[in-house]
Design a protein around this motif. Structure first.
Motif, mmCIF file in Angstrom:
data_model
loop_
_atom_site.group_PDB
_atom_site.id
_atom_site.type_symbol
_atom_site.label_atom_id
_atom_site.label_comp_id
_atom_site.label_asym_id
_atom_site.label_seq_id
_atom_site.Cartn_x
_atom_site.Cartn_y
_atom_site.Cartn_z
ATOM 1 N N TYR A 180 78.596 60.616 61.301
ATOM 2 C CA TYR A 180 78.103 59.846 60.133
ATOM 3 C C TYR A 180 76.904 58.836 61.009
ATOM 4 O O TYR A 180 76.051 58.283 60.491
ATOM 5 C CB TYR A 180 79.204 58.580 59.783
ATOM 6 N N GLU A 181 76.743 59.206 62.217
ATOM 7 C CA GLU A 181 75.909 58.575 62.872
ATOM 8 C C GLU A 181 74.607 58.946 62.792
ATOM 9 O O GLU A 181 73.612 58.110 62.576
ATOM 10 C CB GLU A 181 76.018 58.758 64.565
ATOM 11 N N ARG A 182 74.220 60.181 62.239
ATOM 12 C CA ARG A 182 73.300 60.972 61.896
ATOM 13 C C ARG A 182 72.997 60.739 60.325
ATOM 14 O O ARG A 182 72.178 61.444 59.633
ATOM 15 C CB ARG A 182 73.314 62.293 62.363
ATOM 16 N N GLN A 183 73.754 60.028 59.640
ATOM 17 C CA GLN A 183 73.529 59.721 58.226
ATOM 18 C C GLN A 183 73.266 58.170 58.080
ATOM 19 O O GLN A 183 73.692 57.814 56.943
ATOM 20 C CB GLN A 183 74.723 60.072 57.393
ATOM 21 N N LEU A 184 72.440 57.592 58.931
ATOM 22 C CA LEU A 184 72.445 56.290 58.737
ATOM 23 C C LEU A 184 71.697 55.730 57.826
ATOM 24 O O LEU A 184 70.659 56.573 57.287
ATOM 25 C CB LEU A 184 71.392 55.760 60.308
ATOM 26 N N SER A 185 72.145 54.613 56.968
ATOM 27 C CA SER A 185 71.419 54.219 55.783
ATOM 28 C C SER A 185 71.609 54.982 54.507
ATOM 29 O O SER A 185 70.674 54.830 53.829
ATOM 30 C CB SER A 185 70.134 53.688 56.130
ATOM 31 N N THR A 186 72.465 55.880 54.616
ATOM 32 C CA THR A 186 72.671 56.786 53.419
ATOM 33 C C THR A 186 73.805 56.136 52.659
ATOM 34 O O THR A 186 74.736 55.442 53.081
ATOM 35 C CB THR A 186 72.871 58.134 53.787
ATOM 36 N N ALA A 187 73.874 56.752 51.300
ATOM 37 C CA ALA A 187 74.964 56.365 50.569
ATOM 38 C C ALA A 187 76.504 56.804 51.177
ATOM 39 O O ALA A 187 77.282 56.020 51.087
ATOM 40 C CB ALA A 187 75.118 57.118 49.251
ATOM 41 N N VAL A 188 76.485 57.952 51.953
ATOM 42 C CA VAL A 188 77.670 58.086 52.628
ATOM 43 C C VAL A 188 77.867 57.252 53.751
ATOM 44 O O VAL A 188 79.141 56.945 54.001
ATOM 45 C CB VAL A 188 77.270 59.703 53.138
ATOM 46 N N TYR A 189 76.995 56.985 54.353
ATOM 47 C CA TYR A 189 77.285 55.713 55.673
ATOM 48 C C TYR A 189 77.720 54.539 55.025
ATOM 49 O O TYR A 189 78.777 54.167 55.585
ATOM 50 C CB TYR A 189 75.531 55.892 56.313
ATOM 51 N N TYR A 190 77.210 54.066 54.122
ATOM 52 C CA TYR A 190 77.398 53.065 53.628
ATOM 53 C C TYR A 190 79.252 52.834 53.090
ATOM 54 O O TYR A 190 80.001 51.978 53.293
ATOM 55 C CB TYR A 190 76.654 52.454 52.264
ATOM 56 N N ARG A 191 79.651 54.001 52.541
ATOM 57 C CA ARG A 191 80.890 54.171 52.331
ATOM 58 C C ARG A 191 81.810 54.436 53.190
ATOM 59 O O ARG A 191 82.756 53.517 53.237
ATOM 60 C CB ARG A 191 81.042 55.584 51.470
ATOM 61 N N VAL A 192 81.167 55.150 54.388
ATOM 62 C CA VAL A 192 82.272 55.037 55.321
ATOM 63 C C VAL A 192 82.289 53.702 56.169
ATOM 64 O O VAL A 192 83.244 53.110 56.555
ATOM 65 C CB VAL A 192 81.683 56.166 56.365
#
Length: 323
Positions: free
Chosen positions: A115-127
Motif C-alpha cells: 500500500y506504500e505504492r498506492q498512496l492517496s488512492t481509495a485502497v490506501y484510504y481504506r487500509v
C-alpha cells in the motif's frame, strides 16, 4: 505531566533501498522482511522506565503486528494480537500508559508494504482507516494516537527506491482523513511538527488546534533567543536558515496555542533531553505543555542496549529534578 519514551516494535520506516545504497553503519535503517526486536531488552526497558519515573510508552507498531484486517503487511515473526494485548497489559502493570504510533508519512511508510505504492488512492484510504480503527480497539481506546507525518520531503527520500511527496491540498486532505479516523475512535491525533519548519503560514492556517504537536530538535543550539536573533528569511544560506527553524518552532507553536510534547533524543547529544526540558519549561505555558518525549532512533536490539538505557537514565534525571 507526560514523560514518554518512543520504542520501535517495527523499524521498517526509514529507508526502502538496497544495502549498496547506504554505508554499512546505516544498514539497520533499511526495511527488512523480518521483525527486529529483542524481547529481553524490551522487558529491561519497561522495568528501567518504571524505575526512572517515566509514565508513557509510544509504541511504533508498523508491520510488527499481524493485524486481523490486514495480515498481509506483517513481517516474519510479527506479534500476534494476543501477544500485543499481553504486552500492553504488562506496560499498564508497570504504570506505563501505552500509546500507539503508525507513521503515515510518505517518507516513512515502507511498513505499509504493497500500500506504500498506492498512496492517496481509495485502497490506501481504506487500509489507513482499517488499521487505525483496529489499533484503537487493540489499545482499548487510548488517549492519543501518534500518526508520525514527519519529513515528507524530497531530501529525506533520496535513498528510497520509491519516493513520493504529497503537497498542497492533497497533503492536507490525507492528513485530515487520518485525524478524523483517530477522532472517530475517541483518541486525539498526535504528530511530529516539522511540516511547520517549511510551511509556517500554511501550518498556522490549516493545522487543527486539537492535534497534539511534537516538535523535535536533537542537536547543539537550543537557545531560542539566539535563533530568533539570527534567523533571517532573506538568508541565502538555506541550510543555515533551516537549521535555525526547528528551535524557533517551539515558540511559534506556543504563540499559535497548540498543546505540545517536545521531543528529544540521545542520537546526537547525550544532554539533549535536559536541554529540551529546560527550553520547554521556560518557553511553553504550563497549560499547553503536556510533557516530554525521549527517543533513541534505534531498533530495540541488544546491540543498542546501552543507548536505550542511557536515554532512559537521562530522562529519569530530569524527572527527578523537576518533581
Amino acid at each position: 505531566m507526560i514523560w514518554a519514551n518512543l520504542i520501535h516494535l517495527s523499524y521498517n520506516f526509514w529507508f526502502d533501498c538496497p544495502p549498496s545504497a547506504l554505508p554499512a553503519k546505516h544498514h539497520d535503517a533499511i526495511a527488512q522482511p523480518r521483525l527486529r526486536f529483542d524481547d529481553r531488552l524490551w522487558t529491561e526497558i519497561i522495568q528501567a522506565m518504571a524505575q526512572a519515573g517515566m509514565n508513557m510508552v509510544v509504541l511504533d507498531l508498523g508491520d510488527g503486528v499481524r493485524y486481523s484486517r490486514h495480515p498481509e503487511i506483517a513481517v516474519r515473526h510479527a506479534w500476534s494480537l494476543a501477544s500485543l494485548r499481553r504486552e500492553l497489559a504488562r506496560l499498564r502493570d508497570h504504570g506505563l500508559e501505552p500509546i500507539p504510533k503508525l507513521n503515515f508519512s510518505a517518507a516513512h511508510d515502507a511498513w505499509l508494504d504493497p500500500y506504500e505504492r498506492q498512496l492517496s488512492t481509495a485502497v490506501y484510504y481504506r487500509v489507513c482507516r482499517d488499521l487505525i480503527a483496529e489499533v484503537i480497539e487493540l489499545f482499548d481506546h487510548p488517549r492519543f494516537f501518534h500518526l508520525g507525518m514527519d519529513e515528507e520531503t524530497a531530501v529525506n527520500q533520496i535513498y528510497n527506491q520509491f519516493a513520493a511527496i504529497r503537497q498542497f491540498d492533497l497533503y492536507w486532505h490525507d492528513q485530515e482523513l487520518l485525524f478524523d479516523q483517530v477522532r472517530r475512535g475517541g483518541a486525539r491525533p498526535w504528530i511530529w511538527s516539522d511540516y511547520q519548519w517549511y510551511h509556517p503560514a500554511e501550518f498556522a492556517r490549516r493545522m487543527p488546534k486539537d492535534v497534539l504537536q511534537s516538535n523535535w530538535w536533537y542537536y547543539k543550539n537550543m537557545s531560542p533567543e539566539a535563533v530568533l536573533a539570527r534567523a533571517n528569511p532573506q538568508d541565502g544560506n538555506m541550510t543555515k536558515t533551516l537549521r535555525l527553524k526547528p528551535v524557533k518552532a517551539w515558540l511559534e507553536l506556543e504563540k499559535l496555542g497548540f498543546d505540545q510534547v517536545p521531543a528529544a533524543s540521545t542520537c546526537s547529544r547525550p544532554d539533549n533531553f535536559k536541554r529540551v526540558v529546560a527550553l520547554g519549561r521556560r518557553q511553553i505555558a504550563s497549560r499547553r505543555l503536556y510533557g516530554f518525549m525521549q527517543t533513541t532512533w534505534l531498533p530495540t536490539l541488544q546491540k543498542y542496549r546501552r543507548q536505550h538505557l542511557d536515554a532512559i537514565a537521562a530522562a529519569g534525571s530530569e524527572i527527578a529534578r523537576w518533581r
